[in-house]
Scaffold this active site. Structure first.
Site, PDB file in Angstrom:
ATOM      1  N   HIS A  28     -92.912 -30.292  -4.692  1.00 18.11           N
ATOM      2  CA  HIS A  28     -91.954 -29.221  -4.976  1.00 18.11           C
ATOM      3  C   HIS A  28     -90.722 -29.784  -5.685  1.00 18.11           C
ATOM      4  O   HIS A  28     -90.460 -30.976  -5.622  1.00 18.11           O
ATOM      5  CB  HIS A  28     -91.412 -28.612  -3.672  1.00 18.11           C
ATOM      6  CG  HIS A  28     -92.425 -28.126  -2.709  1.00 18.11           C
ATOM      7  ND1 HIS A  28     -92.745 -26.801  -2.571  1.00 18.11           N
ATOM      8  CD2 HIS A  28     -93.185 -28.783  -1.788  1.00 18.11           C
ATOM      9  CE1 HIS A  28     -93.655 -26.652  -1.622  1.00 18.11           C
ATOM     10  NE2 HIS A  28     -93.945 -27.842  -1.127  1.00 18.11           N
ATOM     11  N   TYR A  29     -89.943 -28.891  -6.284  1.00 22.14           N
ATOM     12  CA  TYR A  29     -88.536 -29.242  -6.539  1.00 22.14           C
ATOM     13  C   TYR A  29     -87.662 -28.403  -5.623  1.00 22.14           C
ATOM     14  O   TYR A  29     -88.086 -27.343  -5.140  1.00 22.14           O
ATOM     15  CB  TYR A  29     -88.148 -29.128  -8.005  1.00 22.14           C
ATOM     16  CG  TYR A  29     -88.114 -27.772  -8.683  1.00 22.14           C
ATOM     17  CD1 TYR A  29     -87.571 -26.634  -8.079  1.00 22.14           C
ATOM     18  CD2 TYR A  29     -88.569 -27.650  -9.989  1.00 22.14           C
ATOM     19  CE1 TYR A  29     -87.510 -25.420  -8.743  1.00 22.14           C
ATOM     20  CE2 TYR A  29     -88.513 -26.433 -10.671  1.00 22.14           C
ATOM     21  CZ  TYR A  29     -87.981 -25.323 -10.033  1.00 22.14           C
ATOM     22  OH  TYR A  29     -87.922 -24.125 -10.686  1.00 22.14           O
ATOM     23  N   THR A  30     -86.438 -28.888  -5.387  1.00 22.49           N
ATOM     24  CA  THR A  30     -85.566 -28.195  -4.434  1.00 22.49           C
ATOM     25  C   THR A  30     -85.021 -26.899  -5.018  1.00 22.49           C
ATOM     26  O   THR A  30     -84.804 -25.933  -4.283  1.00 22.49           O
ATOM     27  CB  THR A  30     -84.390 -29.096  -4.024  1.00 22.49           C
ATOM     28  OG1 THR A  30     -83.751 -29.588  -5.213  1.00 22.49           O
ATOM     29  CG2 THR A  30     -84.864 -30.263  -3.173  1.00 22.49           C
ATOM     30  N   GLU A  93     -90.341 -32.722  -1.438  1.00 19.16           N
ATOM     31  CA  GLU A  93     -89.345 -32.036  -2.279  1.00 19.16           C
ATOM     32  C   GLU A  93     -88.640 -33.065  -3.160  1.00 19.16           C
ATOM     33  O   GLU A  93     -88.104 -34.055  -2.653  1.00 19.16           O
ATOM     34  CB  GLU A  93     -88.276 -31.362  -1.406  1.00 19.16           C
ATOM     35  CG  GLU A  93     -88.759 -30.180  -0.588  1.00 19.16           C
ATOM     36  CD  GLU A  93     -88.731 -28.859  -1.366  1.00 19.16           C
ATOM     37  OE1 GLU A  93     -88.310 -28.851  -2.547  1.00 19.16           O
ATOM     38  OE2 GLU A  93     -89.144 -27.851  -0.777  1.00 19.16           O
ATOM     39  N   HIS A 135     -96.605 -26.973  -6.060  1.00 16.46           N
ATOM     40  CA  HIS A 135     -96.462 -25.691  -5.368  1.00 16.46           C
ATOM     41  C   HIS A 135     -97.005 -24.550  -6.233  1.00 16.46           C
ATOM     42  O   HIS A 135     -97.637 -23.625  -5.749  1.00 16.46           O
ATOM     43  CB  HIS A 135     -94.975 -25.460  -5.037  1.00 16.46           C
ATOM     44  CG  HIS A 135     -94.742 -24.468  -3.944  1.00 16.46           C
ATOM     45  ND1 HIS A 135     -93.488 -24.066  -3.570  1.00 16.46           N
ATOM     46  CD2 HIS A 135     -95.605 -23.779  -3.140  1.00 16.46           C
ATOM     47  CE1 HIS A 135     -93.595 -23.176  -2.578  1.00 16.46           C
ATOM     48  NE2 HIS A 135     -94.867 -22.990  -2.308  1.00 16.46           N
ATOM     49  N   ASP A 145     -92.542 -24.324  -9.300  1.00 13.43           N
ATOM     50  CA  ASP A 145     -92.149 -25.719  -9.073  1.00 13.43           C
ATOM     51  C   ASP A 145     -93.378 -26.591  -8.796  1.00 13.43           C
ATOM     52  O   ASP A 145     -94.386 -26.079  -8.320  1.00 13.43           O
ATOM     53  CB  ASP A 145     -91.133 -25.819  -7.918  1.00 13.43           C
ATOM     54  CG  ASP A 145     -91.684 -25.412  -6.562  1.00 13.43           C
ATOM     55  OD1 ASP A 145     -92.271 -24.321  -6.461  1.00 13.43           O
ATOM     56  OD2 ASP A 145     -91.546 -26.191  -5.597  1.00 13.43           O
TER      57      ASP A 145
END
Ligand SMILES: [Zn+2]
Length: 235
Positions: A28-30, A93, A135, A145
């Site tokens: 994921h990215y935040t 993340e 994700h 993401d």
């Protein structure tokens, strides 16, 4: 080798189902303005979200949830016939403001840390290369993401995950949407139908990952040959 910060723990976790193996990684990215804001949210009981790891842009890794516990990062999700992928996955993340706050390339040190962490996870658990996903792969209609700037090709060059070479389709294949729906399903994506409108988000998810220079949901020749190349890696 891998230095881990254990100073923060998330309360947002529960037990994995009894006897459940860890056999998947979800990246994921935040998508928040700062690492601090993301860490705060991932550890806030009211937010009801978490991940096992967070990697800062400078490469620092926080472990927020123990691997053996179930973190809450995937949400409604599907891959290779399975739903509820929090049950079986490790969530990672990467700090990045994301598309809402100024999406930018992932830092070299951050990617290096992600690579080391994933190598370590692959050594510890039976995680097949095809089960290292973004994700957006497992929730294509809801999520984008870690996005098209996440360098999956580089990871694969370093032994983590799959990266296909394009392979032209057989001449006799005429119905490209039918071909793509079956192929994408075989790769792991959830296919609702082979209708163009249902396939667009899935094609976009595939492109975001494997043809990141152009993510338009259009089933062009290049996309088709990459899908075909990906399928050939699985058989
Ligand atoms: Zn996500």
């Amino acid at each position: 080798m891998l230095t881990m910060n254990h100073s923060l723990m998330s309360p947002n976790l529960n037990d994995r189902p009894k006897g459940q193996e860890i056999d998947m990684v979800v990246v994921h990215y935040t998508g928040m303005q700062s690492a601090k804001a993301a860490l705060k949210r991932l550890c806030d009981p009211a937010a009801q979200v978490s991940a096992h790891y967070l990697i800062e842009e400078n490469g620092n890794i926080y472990q927020l949830v123990p691997n053996e516990k179930r973190a809450w990062h995937a949400g409604v999700s599907y891959w290779m016939g399975q739903h509820n992928l929090n049950d079986c996955s490790i969530g990672i993340e990467l700090v990045n403001p994301g598309h809402d706050y100024g999406y930018r390339p992932f830092e070299k040190k951050q990617m290096q840390a992600a690579l080391e962490l994933m190598r370590c996870l692959i050594q510890s658990y039976p995680i097949p290369a095809r089960r290292i996903v973004g994700h957006s792969d497992i929730a294509p209609t809801r999520k984008i993401d870690p996005g098209e700037l996440f360098d999956w090709a580089w990871l694969a060059q370093h032994g983590v995950g799959l990266w296909p070479s394009p392979i032209p389709l057989k001449q006799e294949t005429k119905d490209f949407y039918n071909f793509a729906s079956h192929a994408l399903e075989k790769i792991g994506y959830q296919i609702i139908s082979s209708d163009k409108k249902d396939l667009i988000p899935v094609i976009q998810a595939f492109q975001r990952r494997f043809r990141p220079k152009k993510v338009d949901g259009n089933l062009d020749q290049e996309t088709i040959t990459i899908i075909n190349g990906m399928v050939s890696l699985l058989t």
